[in-house]
Design a protein around this motif. Structure first.
Motif, PDB file in Angstrom:
ATOM      1  N   ARG A  58       4.782   9.656  -3.323  1.00 22.68           N
ATOM      2  CA  ARG A  58       4.046   7.903  -2.603  1.00 22.68           C
ATOM      3  C   ARG A  58       4.032   6.906  -2.859  1.00 22.68           C
ATOM      4  NH1 ARG A  58      -1.799   8.416  -2.750  1.00 22.68           N
ATOM      5  NH2 ARG A  58      -1.861   8.254  -4.630  1.00 22.68           N
ATOM      6  N   PRO A  59       5.396   6.490  -2.483  1.00 21.71           N
ATOM      7  CA  PRO A  59       6.038   4.758  -2.530  1.00 21.71           C
ATOM      8  C   PRO A  59       4.962   3.655  -2.069  1.00 21.71           C
ATOM      9  CG  PRO A  59       7.319   6.266  -1.198  1.00 21.71           C
ATOM     10  CD  PRO A  59       6.245   6.959  -1.893  1.00 21.71           C
ATOM     11  N   GLU A  83       7.938   4.596 -10.333  1.00 28.46           N
ATOM     12  CA  GLU A  83       7.125   4.619  -9.181  1.00 28.46           C
ATOM     13  C   GLU A  83       8.002   4.144  -7.963  1.00 28.46           C
ATOM     14  OE1 GLU A  83       2.032   4.644  -9.599  1.00 28.46           O
ATOM     15  OE2 GLU A  83       3.204   2.665  -9.411  1.00 28.46           O
ATOM     16  N   GLY A  84       7.870   4.157  -6.966  1.00 23.98           N
ATOM     17  CA  GLY A  84       9.459   4.303  -5.505  1.00 23.98           C
ATOM     18  C   GLY A  84       8.551   2.712  -5.116  1.00 23.98           C
ATOM     19  N   VAL A  85       9.251   2.471  -3.655  1.00 27.89           N
ATOM     20  CA  VAL A  85       8.703   0.794  -3.580  1.00 27.89           C
ATOM     21  C   VAL A  85       9.520   0.948  -2.597  1.00 27.89           C
ATOM     22  CG1 VAL A  85       8.466  -1.545  -3.752  1.00 27.89           C
ATOM     23  CG2 VAL A  85       7.389  -0.081  -5.870  1.00 27.89           C
ATOM     24  N   SER A  98       0.524  -1.012  -0.410  1.00 27.75           N
ATOM     25  CA  SER A  98      -0.201  -0.093  -0.168  1.00 27.75           C
ATOM     26  C   SER A  98       0.941   0.939  -0.105  1.00 27.75           C
ATOM     27  CB  SER A  98      -0.886   0.278   1.593  1.00 27.75           C
ATOM     28  OG  SER A  98      -0.336  -0.221   2.450  1.00 27.75           O
ATOM     29  N   ARG A  99       0.127   2.218  -0.218  1.00 27.37           N
ATOM     30  CA  ARG A  99       0.472   3.619  -0.615  1.00 27.37           C
ATOM     31  C   ARG A  99       1.543   4.440   0.752  1.00 27.37           C
ATOM     32  NH1 ARG A  99       1.611   5.701  -5.377  1.00 27.37           N
ATOM     33  NH2 ARG A  99       0.436   4.286  -6.806  1.00 27.37           N
ATOM     34  N   VAL A 100       2.564   4.870   0.882  1.00 26.32           N
ATOM     35  CA  VAL A 100       2.923   5.455   1.979  1.00 26.32           C
ATOM     36  C   VAL A 100       2.816   7.587   1.332  1.00 26.32           C
ATOM     37  CG1 VAL A 100       3.248   3.912   4.027  1.00 26.32           C
ATOM     38  CG2 VAL A 100       5.303   5.493   2.101  1.00 26.32           C
ATOM     39  N   THR A 101       3.406   7.630   2.683  1.00 20.68           N
ATOM     40  CA  THR A 101       3.665   9.218   1.371  1.00 20.68           C
ATOM     41  C   THR A 101       4.845  10.061   2.258  1.00 20.68           C
ATOM     42  OG1 THR A 101       1.293  10.211   1.809  1.00 20.68           O
ATOM     43  CG2 THR A 101       2.795  12.036   1.628  1.00 20.68           C
ATOM     44  N   LEU A 102       5.898  10.544   1.935  1.00 21.48           N
ATOM     45  CA  LEU A 102       7.006  10.497   2.065  1.00 21.48           C
ATOM     46  C   LEU A 102       7.467  12.496   2.218  1.00 21.48           C
ATOM     47  CD1 LEU A 102       9.474   8.558  -0.154  1.00 21.48           C
ATOM     48  CD2 LEU A 102       8.485   8.221   1.863  1.00 21.48           C
ATOM     49  N   TRP A 103       8.388  12.972   2.662  1.00 15.67           N
ATOM     50  CA  TRP A 103       8.183  14.070   3.251  1.00 15.67           C
ATOM     51  C   TRP A 103       7.676  15.423   1.592  1.00 15.67           C
ATOM     52  CZ3 TRP A 103      12.065  16.800   0.236  1.00 15.67           C
ATOM     53  CH2 TRP A 103      12.743  15.783  -0.977  1.00 15.67           C
ATOM     54  N   PHE A 144      12.824   7.744  -7.637  1.00 17.69           N
ATOM     55  CA  PHE A 144      13.457   6.962  -5.841  1.00 17.69           C
ATOM     56  C   PHE A 144      13.518   7.233  -5.417  1.00 17.69           C
ATOM     57  CE2 PHE A 144      16.663   5.508  -3.488  1.00 17.69           C
ATOM     58  CZ  PHE A 144      17.358   4.199  -3.396  1.00 17.69           C
ATOM     59  N   PRO A 145      12.579   6.134  -3.764  1.00 13.10           N
ATOM     60  CA  PRO A 145      12.089   7.311  -2.980  1.00 13.10           C
ATOM     61  C   PRO A 145      12.654   7.816  -1.619  1.00 13.10           C
ATOM     62  CG  PRO A 145      11.897   4.907  -2.477  1.00 13.10           C
ATOM     63  CD  PRO A 145      12.854   5.114  -4.635  1.00 13.10           C
ATOM     64  N   PHE A 146      13.802   8.554  -2.161  1.00  8.51           N
ATOM     65  CA  PHE A 146      13.911   9.703  -1.335  1.00  8.51           C
ATOM     66  C   PHE A 146      13.580   9.699   0.558  1.00  8.51           C
ATOM     67  CE2 PHE A 146      16.469  11.120  -5.135  1.00  8.51           C
ATOM     68  CZ  PHE A 146      17.655   9.945  -4.889  1.00  8.51           C
ATOM     69  N   LEU A 147      14.122   9.233   1.690  1.00  6.60           N
ATOM     70  CA  LEU A 147      13.648   9.246   2.678  1.00  6.60           C
ATOM     71  C   LEU A 147      13.457  10.911   3.404  1.00  6.60           C
ATOM     72  CD1 LEU A 147      15.160   5.840   3.614  1.00  6.60           C
ATOM     73  CD2 LEU A 147      12.660   6.158   3.622  1.00  6.60           C
ATOM     74  N   SER A 148      14.667  11.734   2.989  1.00  2.23           N
ATOM     75  CA  SER A 148      14.712  12.642   3.231  1.00  2.23           C
ATOM     76  C   SER A 148      15.447  14.123   2.470  1.00  2.23           C
ATOM     77  CB  SER A 148      15.563  13.132   4.827  1.00  2.23           C
ATOM     78  OG  SER A 148      17.043  12.832   4.311  1.00  2.23           O
ATOM     79  N   ALA A 149      14.476  15.065   2.594  1.00  6.80           N
ATOM     80  CA  ALA A 149      15.263  15.963   1.400  1.00  6.80           C
ATOM     81  C   ALA A 149      16.775  15.983   1.967  1.00  6.80           C
ATOM     82  CB  ALA A 149      15.226  17.779   2.228  1.00  6.80           C
TER      83      ALA A 149
END
Ligand code: HEM
Length: 403
Positions: free
Chosen positions: A45-46, A311-313, A36-41, A73-78
């Motif tokens: 929505r990876p 899409e990011g995973v 399921s999708r989550v929302t990053l900073w 690519f789903p980076f986790l922070s700025a």
């Protein structure tokens, strides 16, 4: 079936529930919406993948890319997104064939035979650290006195980095993994580390020793396969991967053994259980709270959900390792369990290169502690311990123990 209209929790979420367990919302997702999708900073929505079978299958699927240069690519922070300068792009963030070429340059360094030879040195380091604890005892901060210096000394020895400099790179490598650090802080720390290691590689070039950086310089740089900058990048990757990971895994392992009645005592009574206990600790206690980052190269399915190209995973190893479909009564720590199919070291082409080293260190550390300090206890309730949240590596800042 896709679930694009379902709520998308913010990720990583603020710490809730027991810090020794995966965040409760991820456990719920595993049972109800395992992909399921989550929302990053940054509002992206990876997909978060939480079940063991899906994570394992995805980790061996070449349609998922580890390449940070790929859009989506789903980076986790700025800080993580902006810090993807040249220094960070080592093979952990590449795809085959580039990844394969670079990884191959290091595989002979981590073969089990070489690691078993290193075990003698690791055992001696464990003993020396416990000697110092005993001399200053009967209490200590296990993190500072034991869990951090052990892997730090070992990786310095392997790489040929002077241990006297560990304060310099320990501080900077912690910053690099801190998702709350600013991009400037992360970039400065990375630049300084890369510079330090490039200078060290220069010294090895002038006078090679029996160490990994010297071998990279002689075998790869002098033959034109790697530049000096790439040698420094590879060493940087190993230095960072080589000490925070194992250090936190040792500390979390001790807390987990102590907070599950009878488990520590079993190891004191029968040290032959230690190799199995290490696998169980790796399964039960995840140091990677954010999951393994990938981006889809083409349309594909994971667990019946369509993932679109770009899409990011995020492959969540912590919930996979507590999946009741893969492990009976998964929240129970049981040192006699057969846990080797855990995914704590990942799976597929990027599976942890340092795992033979991590296993030797974890086994030696536990064996030393239960043999020399069988009466060791954690000197504070779990909820009062100083857990390290908010980074790419979960663990503890300090761990008060007594014996
Ligand atoms: C308890 C300790 C450790 C844990 C739990 C751990 C976990 C992992 C995981 C999950 C990956 C896969 C990343 C991915 O697929 O994106 C990985 C990769 C890697 N680890 Fe570890 N690691 C540990 C210790 C170490 C140590 C001690 C070293 C080396 C000094 C090391 C070096 C590496 C390297 C070089 C990679 C990249 C492999 C590749 O991309 O081909 N790790 N680790």
């Amino acid at each position: 079936m896709t679930t694009t209209d379902s709520p998308t929790p913010a990720f990583p979420a603020a710490a809730t529930g027991c810090p020794m367990d995966p965040a409760p919302f991820m456990t719920e997702l595993r049972e109800e919406r395992p992909v399921s999708r989550v929302t990053l900073w940054d509002g992206s929505r990876p997909w978060l993948v939480t079940r063991h079978a899906d994570v394992r299958q995805a980790l061996r699927d070449a349609r998922l890319s580890s390449d940070v240069r790929r859009a989506g690519f789903p980076f986790l922070s700025a800080a993580q997104a902006e810090a993807i300068g040249e220094a960070l792009i080592t093979f952990i963030r590449m795809d085959p064939p580039e990844h394969t070429q670079q990884r191959r340059m290091l595989t002979s360094e981590f073969i089990v035979k070489r690691m078993e030879a290193l075990r003698v040195e690791v055992d001696a380091t464990v003993d020396a650290l416990i000697d110092a604890m005993v001399a200053a005892g009967p209490s200590a901060d296990l993190m500072e006195a034991f869990a951090l210096p052990l892997p730090s000394m070992v990786i310095c020895r392997m790489l040929g980095v002077p241990y006297e400099d560990h304060g310099y790179f320990q501080h900077r490598s912690q910053l690099v993994q801190d998702t709350t650090a600013t991009p400037e802080q992360v970039n400065t720390a990375l630049g300084e580390l890369a510079q330090y290691l490039a200078e060290l590689a220069g010294k090895k070039d002038a006078e090679p020793g029996d160490d990994l950086i010297s071998r990279l310089v002689v075998e790869q740089e002098r033959t034109g396969r790697l530049t000096r900058h790439e040698v420094a990048g590879m060493a940087l990757n190993l230095l960072i991967a080589g000490h925070e990971t194992t250090a936190n895994q040792i500390a979390l392992g001790v807390v987990a053994l102590q907070s599950h009645p009878g488990q520590w005592e079993k190891l004191v009574a029968d040290p032959s259980l230690i190799p199995g206990a290490v696998e169980e600790i790796l399964r039960h206690q995840s140091i990677i709270p954010t999951g393994l980052q990938r981006v889809a190269r083409e349309d594909m399915e994971i667990g019946g959900v369509t993932i679109r190209a770009g899409e990011g995973v995020l492959l969540q190893t912590s919930t996979a390792n507590r999946d009741p479909r893969a492990f009976d009564d998964p929240d129970r720590l049981d040192v006699e369990r057969e846990a080797r199919h855990h995914v704590a070291f990942g799976f597929g082409v990027h599976q942890c290169l340092g795992q033979p080293l991590a296993r030797v260190e974890l086994q030696s550390a536990l064996a030393g502690l239960v043999r020399r300090l069988p009466g060791l206890t954690v000197a504070a309730p779990v909820e009062e311990l100083d857990f390290r949240h908010g980074g790419n590596i979960f663990g503890l800042f300090s761990l008060p123990v007594q014996w």
